[in-house]
Enzyme design. Structure first.
Site, PDB file in Angstrom:
ATOM      1  N   TRP A 142       0.841  -1.203   0.000  1.00  0.00           N
ATOM      2  CA  TRP A 142       0.000   0.000   0.000  1.00  0.00           C
ATOM      3  C   TRP A 142       0.876   1.254   0.000  1.00  0.00           C
ATOM      4  O   TRP A 142       0.527   2.246  -0.602  1.00  0.00           O
ATOM      5  CB  TRP A 142      -0.909   0.015   1.227  1.00  0.00           C
ATOM      6  CG  TRP A 142      -2.208  -0.698   1.102  1.00  0.00           C
ATOM      7  CD1 TRP A 142      -3.445  -0.120   1.012  1.00  0.00           C
ATOM      8  CD2 TRP A 142      -2.443  -2.111   1.083  1.00  0.00           C
ATOM      9  NE1 TRP A 142      -4.428  -1.085   0.932  1.00  0.00           N
ATOM     10  CE2 TRP A 142      -3.834  -2.324   0.979  1.00  0.00           C
ATOM     11  CE3 TRP A 142      -1.610  -3.226   1.144  1.00  0.00           C
ATOM     12  CZ2 TRP A 142      -4.399  -3.592   0.936  1.00  0.00           C
ATOM     13  CZ3 TRP A 142      -2.172  -4.490   1.114  1.00  0.00           C
ATOM     14  CH2 TRP A 142      -3.548  -4.659   1.000  1.00  0.00           C
ATOM     15  N   GLU A 183      -4.462  -0.372  -5.510  1.00  0.00           N
ATOM     16  CA  GLU A 183      -5.456   0.601  -5.977  1.00  0.00           C
ATOM     17  C   GLU A 183      -4.839   1.876  -6.558  1.00  0.00           C
ATOM     18  O   GLU A 183      -5.443   2.948  -6.499  1.00  0.00           O
ATOM     19  CB  GLU A 183      -6.446   0.943  -4.855  1.00  0.00           C
ATOM     20  CG  GLU A 183      -7.290  -0.266  -4.464  1.00  0.00           C
ATOM     21  CD  GLU A 183      -8.241   0.008  -3.316  1.00  0.00           C
ATOM     22  OE1 GLU A 183      -8.134   1.087  -2.690  1.00  0.00           O
ATOM     23  OE2 GLU A 183      -9.073  -0.859  -3.009  1.00  0.00           O
ATOM     24  N   GLU A 268      -9.878  -7.794  -3.913  1.00  0.00           N
ATOM     25  CA  GLU A 268     -10.326  -7.188  -2.656  1.00  0.00           C
ATOM     26  C   GLU A 268     -11.796  -6.886  -2.770  1.00  0.00           C
ATOM     27  O   GLU A 268     -12.256  -6.284  -3.735  1.00  0.00           O
ATOM     28  CB  GLU A 268      -9.562  -5.902  -2.312  1.00  0.00           C
ATOM     29  CG  GLU A 268     -10.037  -5.300  -0.980  1.00  0.00           C
ATOM     30  CD  GLU A 268      -9.276  -4.045  -0.575  1.00  0.00           C
ATOM     31  OE1 GLU A 268      -8.050  -4.022  -0.787  1.00  0.00           O
ATOM     32  OE2 GLU A 268      -9.911  -3.107  -0.042  1.00  0.00           O
TER      33      GLU A 268
END
Length: 924
Positions: A142, A183, A268
């Site tokens: 992340w 993401e 996810e």
């Protein structure tokens, strides 16, 4: 979760009869679905069901649980035949920055210094593997440490991931899957480089997943053969209806993704409460395959092992937010997951013609069937979560699959009651390969030829608060690990050898530079303790490694995203001795309560900081001496925290919390407006009363100030009182003019500063007054008879019913234009502006205008009528001696009317502009 005690046989029968109607004969009044389970048919390969530890910090408190309860929770997550029986586990690759509910530590805070024991993800993977040796592990970043050059999509990051895989290998962990940047899309060339680096370093078996964002990856892979070759799996997030936290009533992918031929993963999904999210979870799994051919599902997160004041504290398969009590809860989502994982294994094949919509409509529910590699066993998972009535499925089995007895298990996904979860309802014996199942709405059923399923029986102890006093010297923690109960929100706080001449272990902030972040930046800070703590004294030794600012946080309550939106109180102090106490709300707003300075702390030296709470009194101390006391009652409870305002490697030691009784106030402040409401532009008075109780010490050097919203006019200077004796009071008074611009509810904040008992004190108290609109005019009204909101004039005051005169009101002559005297009107001198409130109640304004005869032939001016700032009517230049002119304006809907006299650009000498007989036509 507190589970029900043992049920009597009668209750067992009643429960099964009431909740689950399962029969070898079709039920009535239900649209039947024919399901042909043909072993000779097939579909895509099932890759497994998993969950995500990370994104971020959501497994943190699990490591601090008592051994017995920790093992129970892990069993419920990973142990086959016991609970969720997870087949895959995604791990966050820590980057020292917050990624939702916390910050996970990097293995390499500083380039070249690798700590393979940093954090808890490898520990968690070891525990999962211990229970399920076949579990598939997946790494994804992340954030990334700040030393990386060139941003995330760089060679430095690739090398960092290689180092992380090396650490996993040291822990005897085989990472099967690896992603890019969660993401944040993809860089195709970077994936190609990563693939080459993995192969060169002996990780050719690691499969790359791209791009943990959306399905556009497939479009780019179709255009770029090298990118396509590098990537093994297409993974997208929240691909079902509603996205993050959505209903998952339908799911979708793209034609390009399906045409690619590689596995499609819902890499996810979830983001739902552990109980109420169970229906959406099972829909995302079954409908994810039927609608979108997704062969794997990852729930975010694995569990919420976070403090209950953090944003997602009930989300996941379970909750574990009370490590000191050992209390935890297993959610309905665990059992919805188990309805798939306990009856299948990765590598099984979907049977497409035995998967679909019940009764031909997705709203009735869905079903998927998978067969084992041995060609005999199969399991069909059916969900009726969106159905409204009972229905029947008629099965016909063939193609080499077992036609022996099938076992039926069911979970009421709308109930968190464990007794309605993963219930073995009965066994059915097919007749010539056929049998029927009647299903109630709101359930997930599994029909299987497999055995070995089960439901764990461990129960959690009751929750209780973390008792005070509580302290930690950090001597029991291993170097390079996280200290007990500390939950990092930003940066990384690890136990290290103490510096600055101190022996033993301390907690050090490890990130020396700002990380590559996934969400917004903030101070580096960590939270600790029970959010239910109320009155306590918090102390910690601190050492500043270099010039900067450290902080103690207290009564830390609700946190919203990003992590800077942390409710609570903060005592910050710099190396220079300058300090501030402020409160922060969950929207990120900071309100300074007090600030001053004390003796410089310097760098490389140890000091003892304190922050205590007793009722509304908040006391900051340095080296045992109180430097300031403020009073604020916004927050009455919350945990503690340590932090710093920059990415320095400051240290903390000997953290302690002690109970403090709620002391009687040593002084009080009351703010009282003279009225509850005041018209725009009108006056009011406000008093602030400082009182010292008879039992308290005298208040010395009392200063009282008042703060208001913009637009209030008053003397802002502090009002000073020498001293207030015990049992006495002092009252400060202000005369204010309310803003004329708009109606509002205004907060009036008084602050009193003084010394009491040798310590600086701050009191803040808010009062409130409503600034309201005056009543609008009605009928035909002369403007001269209306109260002005505001009026400005180039010379003296605006006069009513006479021309402008000198500097005093009422010293003008009769209004006279071109020899005619007018009894009513307004006398002005440019530049002037008269503002009146209409409230949308009027339709027409008319007036005669001109330069008053008392100016003779001199003077030049313009007249304008403005409605809510927009010009509605105006004149050309009017000169002295000109005949009277008429001005008319449509004022329909106007809230505020302004009558403006300009100077025509040549100064305002002799510009005695008159509004003669000005009138409004209004309703009422």
């Amino acid at each position: 979760m507190h589970r029900a005690g043992r049920l009597t046989p009668i209750w067992v029968l009643a429960l099964l009869a009431a909740l689950l109607a399962v029969s070898s004969h079709p039920a009535q009044a239900a649209p039947a679905t024919s399901i042909g389970v043909d072993g000779s048919r097939s579909g895509r390969t099932f890759d497994g069901i998993g969950a995500i530890s990370g994104g971020g910090g959501n497994s943190r408190l699990l490591t601090d649980y008592p051994a017995a309860q920790q093992s129970q929770i892990l069993d419920y997550m990973f142990k086959p035949g016991y609970g969720a029986n997870l087949q895959l586990l995604k791990l966050e690759i820590g980057g020292d920055a917050n990624s939702t509910d916390g910050s996970e530590p990097s293995i390499e805070h500083t380039e070249g210094k690798i700590n393979c024991d940093a954090g808890y993800e490898f520990w968690l993977a070891e525990q999962a593997k211990k229970r399920n040796p076949d579990i598939g592990l997946y790494g994804l970043a992340w954030a990334a440490p700040g030393w990386i050059k060139g941003g995330f999509w760089s060679t430095d990051t690739i090398n960092y991931l290689i180092s992380w895989l090396g650490c996993a290998k040291q822990h005897d962990l085989n990472i099967k899957y690896l992603g890019g940047w969660n993401e944040r899309g993809h860089d195709a060339h970077w994936y190609v480089q990563l693939r080459a680096a993995l192969d060169a370093h002996g990780y050719s078996g690691v499969q790359l997943v791209a791009d943990d964002s959306g399905w556009s990856t497939a479009d780019d892979m179709a255009k770029d053969p090298a990118f396509d070759k590098a990537v093994s799996i297409l993974g997208a997030h929240y691909s079902c209806e509603g996205g993050d936290g959505g209903s998952a009533d339908t799911c979708s992918t793209t034609e390009a993704a399906k045409a690619n031929g590689k596995p499609l993963w819902d890499s996810e999904s979830g983001s739902q409460d552990m109980n109420t999210g169970a229906p959406a979870l099972i829909r995302a799994i079954t409908r994810g395959y039927i609608d979108a051919k997704m062969t794997s599902y990852f729930n975010w997160p694995l569990l919420a092992a976070v403090y209950p004041n953090l944003p997602y504290h009930t989300v996941g398969l379970a909750t574990a937010g009370s490590p000191w009590s050992g209390n935890y809860s297993i959610g309905a989502s665990t059992w919805a997951t188990a309805q798939v994982t306990q009856f299948t294994r990765p590598g099984w094949k979907f049977i497409d013609n035995a998967s679909g919509y019940l009764g031909g409509k997705e709203s009735n529910g869905t079903y998927v069937t998978m067969k084992s590699p041995n060609g005999s066993d199969y399991s069909t998972v059916l969900e009726t979560t969106t159905a409204t009535a009972s229905q029947t499925a008629d099965f016909t089995v063939g193609g080499g699959l077992s036609t022996g007895p099938v076992h039926v298990w069911a979970t009421n996904v709308n109930s968190p009651d464990p007794s309605a979860s993963l219930v073995h309802t009965q066994d059915l014996k097919p007749s010539d390969g056929s049998y029927s199942l009647t299903m109630k709405p709101g359930y997930v059923y599994t029909v299987t030829t497999t055995t070995g399923q089960g439901k764990g029986t461990a129960t959690a102890p009751r929750p209780h608060a973390l008792a005070l006093p509580y302290s930690d010297s950090f001597e029991q923690d291993g170097a390079g690990t996280e200290a007990k109960y500390l939950s990092d929100m930003q940066g990384s706080f690890e136990v290290q050898k103490c510096s600055a001449g101190r022996k033993g272990k301390c907690v050090q902030q490890m990130a020396p530079t700002k990380p590559i972040e996934w969400q917004d930046d903030s101070d580096a800070f960590t939270l600790v303790g029970d959010p239910a703590w109320k009155n306590y004294s918090m102390q910690s030794d601190v050492e500043l490694a270099k010039p900067g600012t450290v902080e103690l946080i207290g009564r830390a309550g609700t946190q919203n995203r990003p992590q800077s939106h942390q409710q609570g109180y903060c005592f910050q102090i710099s190396d220079t001795g300058a300090w501030t106490v402020f409160k922060s709300d969950a929207d990120g707003k900071h309100t300074v309560l007090a600030k001053s300075s004390t003796t410089a702390l310097g760098t490389g030296k140890w000091h003892r900081l304190g922050l205590s709470f007793s009722g509304s009194a908040i006391t900051a101390s340095v080296d045992g001496t109180d430097v300031g006391v403020v009073h604020d009652s916004s927050y009455s409870e919350g945990q503690g925290g340590l932090g710093l305002t920059s990415y320095d490697t400051d240290q903390f030691d000997n953290l302690s919390f002690k109970p403090v009784p709620a002391a009687a106030p040593s002084a009080s402040l009351a703010v009282t407006p003279s009225v509850k409401s005041v018209r725009r532009g009108k006056s009011l008075s406000v008093t602030a009363k400082v009182s010292v109780p008879a039992h308290a010490k005298a208040a010395q050097g009392v200063n009282v100030t008042l703060a208001t919203p913009d637009g209030f006019v008053y003397d802002t200077q502090a009002q000073v009182f020498g001293a207030i004796k015990p049992g006495h009071s002092a009252v400060a008074t202000w005369q204010l003019t309310a803003p004329a611009t708009k109606a509002q509810t205004a907060k009036l904040t008084a602050t009193a500063t003084f010394a009491q008992g040798g310590a600086a004190q701050w009191l803040r108290q808010d009062g409130e007054v409503k600034v309201v609109d005056p009543p609008p005019p009605t009928g035909v009204t002369d403007v001269g008879d209306i109260d002005f909101l505001t009026s400005t004039n180039g010379w003296g005051p605006v006069e009513r019913n006479e021309a402008v005169g000198g500097v005093n009101a009422g010293d003008g002559t009769p209004l006279t234009i071109d020899g005619t005297v007018y009894p009513k009107g307004l006398g002005t001198n440019s530049v002037s502006d008269i503002s009146v409130y209409l409230g949308g109640n009027c339709s027409k304004f008319t007036s005669k205008v001109g330069n008053d005869d008392d100016a003779g032939a001199s003077g030049t001016m313009t007249f304008s009528v403005l409605g809510d700032g927009k010009t509605l009517a105006s004149t050309e230049t009017v000169e002295g001696g000109d005949p009277v002119r008429q001005i008319t304006a449509d004022v329909s809907g106007v809230q505020t009317l302004d009558l403006v006299v300009g100077d025509a650009g040549d100064g305002n000498a002799n510009d005695h502009g008159d509004w003669a007989m000005p009138s409004l036509t209004c309703s009422g």
